[in-house]
Design an enzyme around this catalytic site. Sequence first.
Site, PDB file in Angstrom:
ATOM      1  N   ASN A   7      16.586  29.003  12.970  1.00 37.95           N
ATOM      2  CA  ASN A   7      15.533  28.317  12.213  1.00 37.95           C
ATOM      3  C   ASN A   7      16.176  27.293  11.285  1.00 37.95           C
ATOM      4  OD1 ASN A   7      13.273  27.524  10.802  1.00 37.95           O
ATOM      5  ND2 ASN A   7      13.074  29.432   9.650  1.00 37.95           N
ATOM      6  N   LYS A   9      14.754  25.103   9.506  1.00 40.43           N
ATOM      7  CA  LYS A   9      13.907  24.835   8.343  1.00 40.43           C
ATOM      8  C   LYS A   9      13.832  23.321   8.075  1.00 40.43           C
ATOM      9  CE  LYS A   9      14.748  29.406   6.472  1.00 40.43           C
ATOM     10  NZ  LYS A   9      14.889  30.257   5.276  1.00 40.43           N
ATOM     11  N   HIS A  93       6.246  33.031   8.722  1.00 43.46           N
ATOM     12  CA  HIS A  93       7.455  33.078   7.901  1.00 43.46           C
ATOM     13  C   HIS A  93       7.072  33.257   6.432  1.00 43.46           C
ATOM     14  CE1 HIS A  93      11.288  32.010   6.087  1.00 43.46           C
ATOM     15  NE2 HIS A  93      11.844  32.183   7.276  1.00 43.46           N
ATOM     16  N   GLU A 165      11.982  40.314   8.649  1.00 42.35           N
ATOM     17  CA  GLU A 165      12.733  39.574   7.640  1.00 42.35           C
ATOM     18  C   GLU A 165      12.306  40.027   6.250  1.00 42.35           C
ATOM     19  OE1 GLU A 165      14.529  35.260   8.370  1.00 42.35           O
ATOM     20  OE2 GLU A 165      12.385  35.256   8.094  1.00 42.35           O
ATOM     21  N   GLY A 171      18.304  34.419   2.358  1.00 46.79           N
ATOM     22  CA  GLY A 171      19.123  33.497   1.569  1.00 46.79           C
ATOM     23  C   GLY A 171      19.806  34.104   0.364  1.00 46.79           C
ATOM     24  N   SER A 211      19.745  36.571   5.800  1.00 50.96           N
ATOM     25  CA  SER A 211      21.162  36.482   5.427  1.00 50.96           C
ATOM     26  C   SER A 211      22.108  36.944   6.535  1.00 50.96           C
ATOM     27  CB  SER A 211      21.431  37.279   4.141  1.00 50.96           C
ATOM     28  OG  SER A 211      20.778  36.695   3.041  1.00 50.96           O
ATOM     29  N   GLY A 232      18.886  31.696   9.603  1.00 49.66           N
ATOM     30  CA  GLY A 232      18.525  30.524   8.815  1.00 49.66           C
ATOM     31  C   GLY A 232      19.745  29.700   8.451  1.00 49.66           C
ATOM     32  N   GLY A 233      20.249  29.883   7.249  1.00 52.33           N
ATOM     33  CA  GLY A 233      21.332  29.056   6.725  1.00 52.33           C
ATOM     34  C   GLY A 233      22.564  28.976   7.609  1.00 52.33           C
TER      35      GLY A 233
END
Length: 248
Positions: A7, A9, A93, A165, A171, A211, A232-233
Site C-alpha cells: 500500500n 498510500k 483502511h 491491521e 506506522g 509495521s 505500508g511504509g
Amino acid sequence: MRYLVANLKMNKSFQETKEYLMFLATRYNDNKKVGLTLSLPYTYILMAKYLLEDKPIKIGGQNICEEEEGKCTGEISGNMLRSCGAQSVIIGHSERRKKFKEDNKIINLKIKSALKNRLSIILCIGESLSENKACKTMEILKEQIETAFKGLYENELENIMIAYEPIWAIGTGVIPTTKDISKVAKEIRKIIADDFSVSASEKMRILYGGSVNLKNITSLKNIKSIDGFLIGGACLDGGVLLQIASSL
C-alpha cells in the site's frame, strides 16, 4: 501461496512512481509462491498497467466510491478503477475510517460496488489501542466483518481477503505478538465459519498488516494461520519490498 499487498498510500511523484515501477518490472521474478499486488494512488494505475504489462504483479487501488457514477466530486468508481487497469482495491483502511468517517455500512456498500465491477477486495479491519486494552478486539472485529459482509453470498467471499491491521500498530513499530496475531486469525475464521460455512472460513485469505518490515518478517512469516501481509511504509523502497517478497 503467500500474498503480499503493498500500500503506497499518498506517496511519490509521477516520476518517482515511474522509476519505482520500472525497478520492480526489471527485478521482480515470477515467484509462484508469492502473489504481489501494488495498491497505488489512482492517478498512477494506468501507468502501472502499461509498465507492468505481462509482469507477475497485480495492480490495485486504495479506495472506491460506493456509488457507481454522478455527483461525487473527487471520488472514483469501481468502473473507473477497472477500466484503468486495477484488479483489486483496499476497502476499510483505518485511515479512511478515521479521517473520512467511513463506517461499516459504507464499507459494505463499497464492497458490493467492487464486486459488481469485478474487483478483488482487501478488507482492512482492526481495533484501537484503547479497545485492545479493554479486551474488545474480537468484539470490534466481529462487528466490522459482519456488517461489511452483510447481504453477500458465500461464493463472493472468494474475491475478498481480510487484512487484520490493529490501528495501534500502523506506522508505530509496535506490533502484536505472533501468538496474538495467530489467535486473532483463528477467531476471524470462526466468525466466517459461523456466518457462512467451515469451507468459506478455510478458503478465506487472511493478511496481517501494521509495521511489517525486514526486521520482523522472519518471525511473522512463520505464523501458519495467516496467508500474507499488507505492507505500508516498508514497501516505499522497491529493494526492501523485493527482499520481503523473496523471504516468504
